[in-house]
Design a protein around this motif. Structure first.
Motif, short mmCIF file in Angstrom:
data_model
loop_
_atom_site.label_atom_id
_atom_site.label_comp_id
_atom_site.label_asym_id
_atom_site.label_seq_id
_atom_site.Cartn_x
_atom_site.Cartn_y
_atom_site.Cartn_z
N TYR A 29 25.92 -5.85 2.05
CA TYR A 29 26.13 -6.61 1.95
C TYR A 29 25.22 -8.24 1.12
CZ TYR A 29 26.33 -11.82 3.78
OH TYR A 29 26.22 -13.25 4.29
N GLN A 30 23.30 -7.87 1.45
CA GLN A 30 22.74 -7.97 0.86
C GLN A 30 23.38 -7.85 -0.30
OE1 GLN A 30 20.46 -10.42 1.64
NE2 GLN A 30 20.90 -10.21 3.88
N ALA A 31 22.77 -6.39 -1.35
CA ALA A 31 23.07 -6.53 -2.62
C ALA A 31 24.20 -6.85 -3.51
CB ALA A 31 23.71 -4.88 -2.63
N ILE A 32 25.23 -6.82 -2.12
CA ILE A 32 26.97 -8.13 -3.19
C ILE A 32 26.18 -9.37 -3.72
CG2 ILE A 32 29.23 -8.85 -2.22
CD1 ILE A 32 29.86 -6.20 -1.47
N LYS A 33 25.46 -9.79 -2.45
CA LYS A 33 25.03 -11.34 -2.42
C LYS A 33 24.83 -11.14 -4.26
CE LYS A 33 23.34 -12.73 1.36
NZ LYS A 33 22.52 -13.46 2.41
N TYR A 34 23.58 -10.24 -4.10
CA TYR A 34 22.93 -10.63 -5.29
C TYR A 34 23.64 -10.46 -6.71
CZ TYR A 34 19.16 -9.20 -8.72
OH TYR A 34 18.81 -8.90 -9.81
N ARG A 35 24.48 -10.13 -6.34
CA ARG A 35 25.26 -10.29 -7.82
C ARG A 35 26.03 -10.82 -8.11
NH1 ARG A 35 26.88 -5.64 -9.87
NH2 ARG A 35 28.54 -6.02 -10.63
N PHE A 36 26.46 -12.11 -7.10
CA PHE A 36 26.38 -13.19 -6.90
C PHE A 36 25.60 -13.95 -7.37
CE2 PHE A 36 30.53 -11.95 -4.81
CZ PHE A 36 31.38 -12.71 -5.18
N VAL A 37 24.59 -14.21 -7.10
CA VAL A 37 23.29 -14.87 -7.58
C VAL A 37 22.96 -14.74 -8.41
CG1 VAL A 37 20.76 -15.69 -6.26
CG2 VAL A 37 22.74 -15.41 -4.99
N PHE A 38 22.44 -13.39 -9.01
CA PHE A 38 22.06 -13.31 -10.49
C PHE A 38 22.56 -13.78 -11.56
CE2 PHE A 38 21.49 -10.76 -14.17
CZ PHE A 38 19.86 -10.07 -14.14
N PRO A 39 23.51 -14.62 -11.57
CA PRO A 39 24.09 -15.27 -13.39
C PRO A 39 22.56 -16.48 -13.00
CG PRO A 39 25.80 -14.39 -12.13
CD PRO A 39 24.91 -13.68 -11.28
N ILE A 40 22.48 -16.95 -11.72
CA ILE A 40 22.03 -18.18 -11.93
C ILE A 40 20.15 -18.23 -12.21
CG2 ILE A 40 23.22 -19.50 -10.83
CD1 ILE A 40 21.36 -20.17 -8.19
N LEU A 41 19.94 -16.65 -10.99
CA LEU A 41 18.36 -16.23 -11.62
C LEU A 41 18.37 -16.17 -13.09
CD1 LEU A 41 18.25 -14.23 -9.14
CD2 LEU A 41 17.60 -16.08 -8.75
N GLY A 42 19.18 -15.83 -14.36
CA GLY A 42 18.65 -15.77 -15.42
C GLY A 42 17.79 -14.67 -15.78
N VAL A 43 17.21 -14.07 -16.96
CA VAL A 43 16.49 -13.18 -17.18
C VAL A 43 15.37 -13.09 -17.43
CG1 VAL A 43 18.94 -12.08 -19.19
CG2 VAL A 43 16.51 -13.81 -19.80
N ASP A 44 14.75 -14.56 -17.11
CA ASP A 44 13.63 -15.13 -16.67
C ASP A 44 13.16 -14.58 -15.42
OD1 ASP A 44 10.89 -15.62 -16.64
OD2 ASP A 44 11.13 -17.79 -17.34
N ARG A 45 12.21 -13.68 -15.31
CA ARG A 45 12.07 -12.25 -13.77
C ARG A 45 10.08 -13.86 -13.47
NH1 ARG A 45 15.86 -9.72 -14.72
NH2 ARG A 45 16.31 -8.27 -13.49
N GLY A 46 10.15 -14.71 -13.89
CA GLY A 46 9.25 -15.95 -13.78
C GLY A 46 9.42 -16.75 -12.60
N GLN A 139 17.69 -25.47 -10.62
CA GLN A 139 18.85 -25.24 -10.26
C GLN A 139 18.56 -25.13 -9.08
OE1 GLN A 139 19.73 -22.31 -12.40
NE2 GLN A 139 21.51 -23.43 -12.82
N VAL A 140 19.78 -25.61 -7.79
CA VAL A 140 20.32 -25.85 -5.68
C VAL A 140 21.39 -24.05 -6.14
CG1 VAL A 140 20.38 -26.12 -3.60
CG2 VAL A 140 19.30 -27.14 -5.25
N TRP A 141 21.33 -23.98 -5.52
CA TRP A 141 22.52 -22.26 -5.00
C TRP A 141 22.33 -22.43 -3.72
CZ3 TRP A 141 23.32 -17.89 -2.20
CH2 TRP A 141 25.06 -17.29 -2.89
N ILE A 142 24.10 -22.94 -3.61
CA ILE A 142 23.76 -23.24 -1.83
C ILE A 142 24.98 -22.63 -1.38
CG2 ILE A 142 25.22 -24.64 -0.31
CD1 ILE A 142 24.01 -26.87 -1.86
N TYR A 143 25.65 -21.45 -0.17
CA TYR A 143 25.98 -20.12 0.68
C TYR A 143 26.34 -20.12 1.12
CZ TYR A 143 28.03 -15.98 2.25
OH TYR A 143 28.50 -15.37 2.91
N ASP A 144 27.59 -21.21 1.91
CA ASP A 144 27.80 -21.03 3.59
C ASP A 144 29.23 -20.04 3.73
OD1 ASP A 144 26.84 -22.09 5.99
OD2 ASP A 144 25.19 -23.34 4.83
N VAL A 145 29.06 -20.04 5.06
CA VAL A 145 30.94 -19.56 5.24
C VAL A 145 31.76 -19.96 5.53
CG1 VAL A 145 32.04 -17.90 7.43
CG2 VAL A 145 29.53 -17.22 6.30
N ASN A 146 32.76 -20.09 5.32
CA ASN A 146 33.85 -21.52 5.32
C ASN A 146 34.57 -20.95 6.95
OD1 ASN A 146 35.89 -22.58 5.08
ND2 ASN A 146 36.83 -21.92 3.61
N SER A 147 34.51 -21.12 7.01
CA SER A 147 35.43 -20.31 9.03
C SER A 147 36.64 -21.22 9.38
CB SER A 147 33.88 -21.11 10.16
OG SER A 147 33.93 -22.70 10.22
#
Length: 202
Positions: A29-46, A139-147
């Motif tokens: 599950y964490q790995a799937i979330k990472y795939r969604f978040v990764f595009p906003i993190l960009g290539v700059d690991r710093g 940037q702000v990334w917000i993830y929450d469950v739509n119950s």
């Protein structure tokens, strides 16, 4: 804080929490979330990243494993896994604190299942703190469950029954989510006053 978040202190829940989140399903599950978040993190690991409501540090640990070197976490209590402690900066505080003043500013703020714990007034304070915590162009990334969605209902009424020790807590937490979903249009409007909302999904 709203009701749900105050119920995670019991020893029984903590034991179940650790058992559940060390299973392969949770890591996937964490790995799937990472795939969604990764595009906003960009290539700059710093880039400087703050995981707001980081809990035990699973997602921070994943970011560190992927080479991000400037990652911090914040939560209302210290429940970090021992393996994460010492590898990240950590603050015990609330994003809704009226006097939140961290010593650093960030390029990215991550909110994963956090805002539904807050009252309407606390969300307003949280948005003000978001602005103060961000570097220019941040940037702000917000993830929450739509119950209120089919998948959200399946999550709360179906999947969580597999883990009885979590079901009572998450029944309370669903009430928080339902209130959050009703307030979501107003929250988006409040965010749009200070941020450019790139994508929001129901």
């Amino acid at each position: 804080m709203a009701g749900g978040i105050q119920n995670i202190d019991s020893e029984q829940f903590e034991a179940g929490y650790v058992a559940w989140r060390t299973k392969k399903l949770w890591k996937a599950y964490q790995a799937i979330k990472y795939r969604f978040v990764f595009p906003i993190l960009g290539v700059d690991r710093g880039r400087h990243i703050l995981d707001v409501g980081c809990a035990k540090g699973h997602f921070v640990s994943m970011l560190l494993e992927h080479g991000f070197s400037q990652v911090d976490g914040m939560d209302i209590a210290d429940r970090l896994f021992p393996g994460v402690r010492g590898r990240m900066g950590f603050y015990i505080d609330s994003i809704a604190s009226p006097r939140l003043d961290l010593p650093k500013r960030y390029d990215i703020l991550l909110f994963q299942n956090v805002l539904h714990h807050l009252t309407a007034q606390e969300v307003c304070r949280a948005i003000a703190n978001m602005k103060n915590l961000l570097n220019e162009g941040g940037q702000v990334w917000i993830y929450d469950v739509n119950s209120t969605s089919i998948l959200g209902a399946l999550f709360y009424r179906g999947l969580l029954r597999i883990y009885p020790e979590h079901y009572r807590l998450n029944t309370l937490e669903r009430a928080d989510h339902d209130g959050f979903c009703r307030r979501w249009p107003a929250i988006v409007s409040a965010l749009e006053c200070d941020f450019r909302v790139i994508r929001h999904s129901n």
